[in-house]
Design a protein around this motif. Sequence first.
Motif, short mmCIF file in Angstrom:
data_model
loop_
_atom_site.label_atom_id
_atom_site.label_comp_id
_atom_site.label_asym_id
_atom_site.label_seq_id
_atom_site.Cartn_x
_atom_site.Cartn_y
_atom_site.Cartn_z
N LYS A 164 0.83 -1.20 0.00
CA LYS A 164 0.00 0.00 0.00
C LYS A 164 0.87 1.26 0.00
O LYS A 164 0.61 2.21 -0.74
N ALA A 165 1.90 1.25 0.84
CA ALA A 165 2.76 2.43 0.99
C ALA A 165 3.45 2.79 -0.34
O ALA A 165 3.57 3.97 -0.67
N LEU A 166 3.85 1.77 -1.09
CA LEU A 166 4.54 2.02 -2.37
C LEU A 166 3.65 2.74 -3.38
O LEU A 166 4.15 3.38 -4.30
N GLN A 167 2.33 2.64 -3.21
CA GLN A 167 1.41 3.27 -4.15
C GLN A 167 0.75 4.52 -3.57
O GLN A 167 -0.23 5.01 -4.12
N SER A 168 1.30 5.03 -2.47
CA SER A 168 0.71 6.17 -1.78
C SER A 168 1.57 7.42 -1.93
O SER A 168 2.77 7.34 -2.15
N HIS A 169 0.92 8.57 -1.79
CA HIS A 169 1.62 9.85 -1.84
C HIS A 169 2.18 10.24 -0.47
O HIS A 169 3.19 10.92 -0.39
N TYR A 170 1.48 9.83 0.58
CA TYR A 170 1.88 10.15 1.95
C TYR A 170 1.77 8.90 2.82
O TYR A 170 0.85 8.10 2.64
N ILE A 171 2.69 8.78 3.78
CA ILE A 171 2.67 7.68 4.75
C ILE A 171 2.59 8.31 6.14
O ILE A 171 3.37 9.22 6.44
N ILE A 172 1.68 7.84 6.96
CA ILE A 172 1.61 8.26 8.36
C ILE A 172 1.95 7.06 9.21
O ILE A 172 1.24 6.05 9.18
N GLU A 173 3.05 7.16 9.96
CA GLU A 173 3.40 6.10 10.90
C GLU A 173 2.72 6.42 12.21
O GLU A 173 3.04 7.40 12.87
N ASN A 174 1.74 5.59 12.57
CA ASN A 174 0.89 5.86 13.73
C ASN A 174 1.31 4.99 14.91
O ASN A 174 0.79 3.91 15.12
N ILE A 175 2.27 5.52 15.68
CA ILE A 175 2.71 4.82 16.88
C ILE A 175 2.37 5.68 18.10
O ILE A 175 1.66 5.24 18.99
N THR A 176 2.86 6.93 18.13
CA THR A 176 2.52 7.83 19.24
C THR A 176 1.58 8.92 18.72
O THR A 176 1.75 9.42 17.60
N LEU A 177 0.61 9.30 19.54
CA LEU A 177 -0.40 10.26 19.11
C LEU A 177 0.20 11.62 18.75
O LEU A 177 -0.20 12.22 17.75
N SER A 178 1.16 12.09 19.53
CA SER A 178 1.72 13.42 19.25
C SER A 178 2.44 13.44 17.90
O SER A 178 2.30 14.39 17.12
#
Length: 192
Positions: A164-178
């Motif tokens: 999915k990431a390879l075909q995306s414009h932006y990646i959000i790594e969601n580990i910590t909320l801040s």
Amino acid sequence: MVVGITGGIGSGKSTVVKMFSQFEDIAIYIADDEAKKLMNSSNEIKSKLISEFGSDTYQNNTLNRPYLANIVFNNKEKLATLNAIVHPVVNKHLQDFIKYNSNKKYILYENAILFENGSNAFCDKIITVIAPKDIRIQRVIKRDDSTIDVVKNRIKNQWSQNKKALQSHYIIENITLSNTESQVLKIHNYLT
């Protein structure tokens, strides 16, 4: 502009979408929620589901989700049949939503299986939310009161995060909320 947002189960898509909802100049379409509503309100979907999966698919005119889930999550062909019935109606509903909200800066279109069902074709930009597999598994077990085997099976039925990431414009790594919040703000600023 339509901005698709996707990610594997337990990645935290809902959390990220909630963060985007703070921005007043966008509209948000959550495919799974709308599909659930349409499965209970669309006569076209109801008749096709009953024809395909039997009269137990609805009880008291309401979708019997456990019954249907038991059939489709153990059978890829049945899942494909379900998707072929529901997705065209949801896609039409999405197109109407986009037209209705054309005055917004962008439409955030959340869909867990954006790539798997070809809905990425509706998107101008795509965001994929990712998180380490062990965190995803723990989130889903906690959220759904599920077992590790059930969660692993559901993950196995989705595209990998990398694909999915390879075909995306932006990646959000969601580990910590801040950290996730700062990524959301940065992407919103890029988009507007």
